[in-house]
Write an enzyme that holds these catalytic residues in place. Sequence first.
Site, mmCIF file in Angstrom:
data_model
loop_
_atom_site.group_PDB
_atom_site.id
_atom_site.type_symbol
_atom_site.label_atom_id
_atom_site.label_comp_id
_atom_site.label_asym_id
_atom_site.label_seq_id
_atom_site.Cartn_x
_atom_site.Cartn_y
_atom_site.Cartn_z
ATOM 1 N N MET A 78 0.810 -1.214 0.000
ATOM 2 C CA MET A 78 0.000 0.000 0.000
ATOM 3 C C MET A 78 0.851 1.276 0.000
ATOM 4 S SD MET A 78 -3.006 -1.131 2.675
ATOM 5 C CE MET A 78 -3.994 0.347 2.478
ATOM 6 N N HIS A 79 0.208 2.402 -0.216
ATOM 7 C CA HIS A 79 0.742 3.757 0.024
ATOM 8 C C HIS A 79 1.804 4.243 -0.983
ATOM 9 C CE1 HIS A 79 -1.196 3.018 3.845
ATOM 10 N NE2 HIS A 79 -0.274 2.177 4.235
ATOM 11 N N ASP A 237 -2.754 -4.847 0.468
ATOM 12 C CA ASP A 237 -2.299 -6.166 0.919
ATOM 13 C C ASP A 237 -2.991 -6.636 2.194
ATOM 14 O OD1 ASP A 237 -0.959 -4.310 2.509
ATOM 15 O OD2 ASP A 237 1.046 -4.948 1.914
#
Length: 485
Positions: A78-79, A237
């Site tokens: 992520m991110h 995830d």
Amino acid sequence: MYYIGVDLGTSAVKLLLMEESGKICNIVSKEYPLFFPHPGWSEQNPEDWFTQSVEGMKELTEGIDRSQVAGIGFGGQMHGLVTLDKDDNVIRPAILWNDGRSQKETEYLNNEIGKDKLSQYTANIAFAGFTAPKILWMKKNEPEKFAQIAKIMLPKDYLAYRLSGSFCTDVSDASGMLLLDVKNRCWSKEMMEICDVKEEQLPKLYESWEVVGTLKPEVAKELGFSADVKVVAGAGDNAAAAVGTGTVGDGQCNISLGTSGTIFISSKNFGVDENNALHSFCHADGSYHLMGCMLSAASCNKWWAEEILQTKDFAAEQAPIQKLGENNVFFLPYLMGERSPHNNPDARGVFFGMSMDTTRADMTQAVLEGVAFGLRDSLEVARKLGIKIDRTKICGGGAKSPLWKKIIANVMNLKVDVLEVEEGPSMGGAMLAAVGCGAYPDVETIGKKMAHVVDTVEPEEELVAKYEERYQKFKKLYPTLKPLF
């Protein structure tokens, strides 16, 4: 029919081939490099993700009837900030989730825009790992590149784009950007303004099981798949791993002992804790979840064994550990700083309480217990919200250790359910693809059907009491040491 789950991780892409029944037919992993151009920076080349995923899919489907592949779904780190120009060229290497360069931007968002406003706009506050601070960093430090941005996307969404041509993301992954109005599952106009981003630069939002498109003809041809293969939005995830472990519906819990450690609590209702110590995100099942994320979990044990003790035999290091709940050594697991619940990129790892009779096994035990105590910090926040949890699933590399599972059960006073198959985000991605292709009516149905519990580690009353005493000491260490970090 077959469904492919793609788990785009930080060190490798893991691909899983699943039959409609849930039977796993094959798993393939393909590694790619990670770059650290400056201390605290962490980057990857998105092209590596795509080439390794395509190669992996070819390998994954060797020897099967490829015309039977029906759908592809994702779970992804992520991110990360992926930026493309008007010609779809990657502008700069992707800035990853564990990159700490945007500390000033994080402070600006939390202190000058204000945590109350951020929480109102997005249900969350700024963390250095989130995407919005990275966008502000790029605007300030790379203005020429910032001016070229036509598309902003997350790592797994770059794969979806290259495979299908669909500029998309899903609400669970988008929740970690600090650009999404989580409660209403739409982009936040206020955050777009703060980050100087236009809505056309952001992907179209989907639920995790929704079909975003089909394979581009040239990609289908290269893979030997039908051009009708559906590409499904997928999930971040942690949400994908939650689907894979059946942590769907209301009040379910999953603990992940991966590189990072998470405690994930699914909820039908939207909720935010008053200090924003936990992330409040959309879930891949169409509802919401609360999540506490430690930046270092199984990676603490890996560091301790491989870098300090110079061994890869984790089981041998854990074998002499007998006396649980009686260790005088404590370990603060903040090797990469910490996210939940402290939100402090400057926090660091600490051993405390050693004496002349401290053994190697005591130190190893302290590392395992330190991670469990750190996860309990987040569980305590959830409990203060009135959320009642009495059991949890467990997944991730660290969950292979029987000792660590026992420590978790007793530190947190939870029944720990062990699953027959634990393939985390790749399994979740394949399950989301199966729902998107109509093989199952919804995510909750497939999640409950496929998560088979084969063992439960029960907390022991005496050990719970001993660990309670230890935890009360542990939780005083961070506030005492905070001014020194």
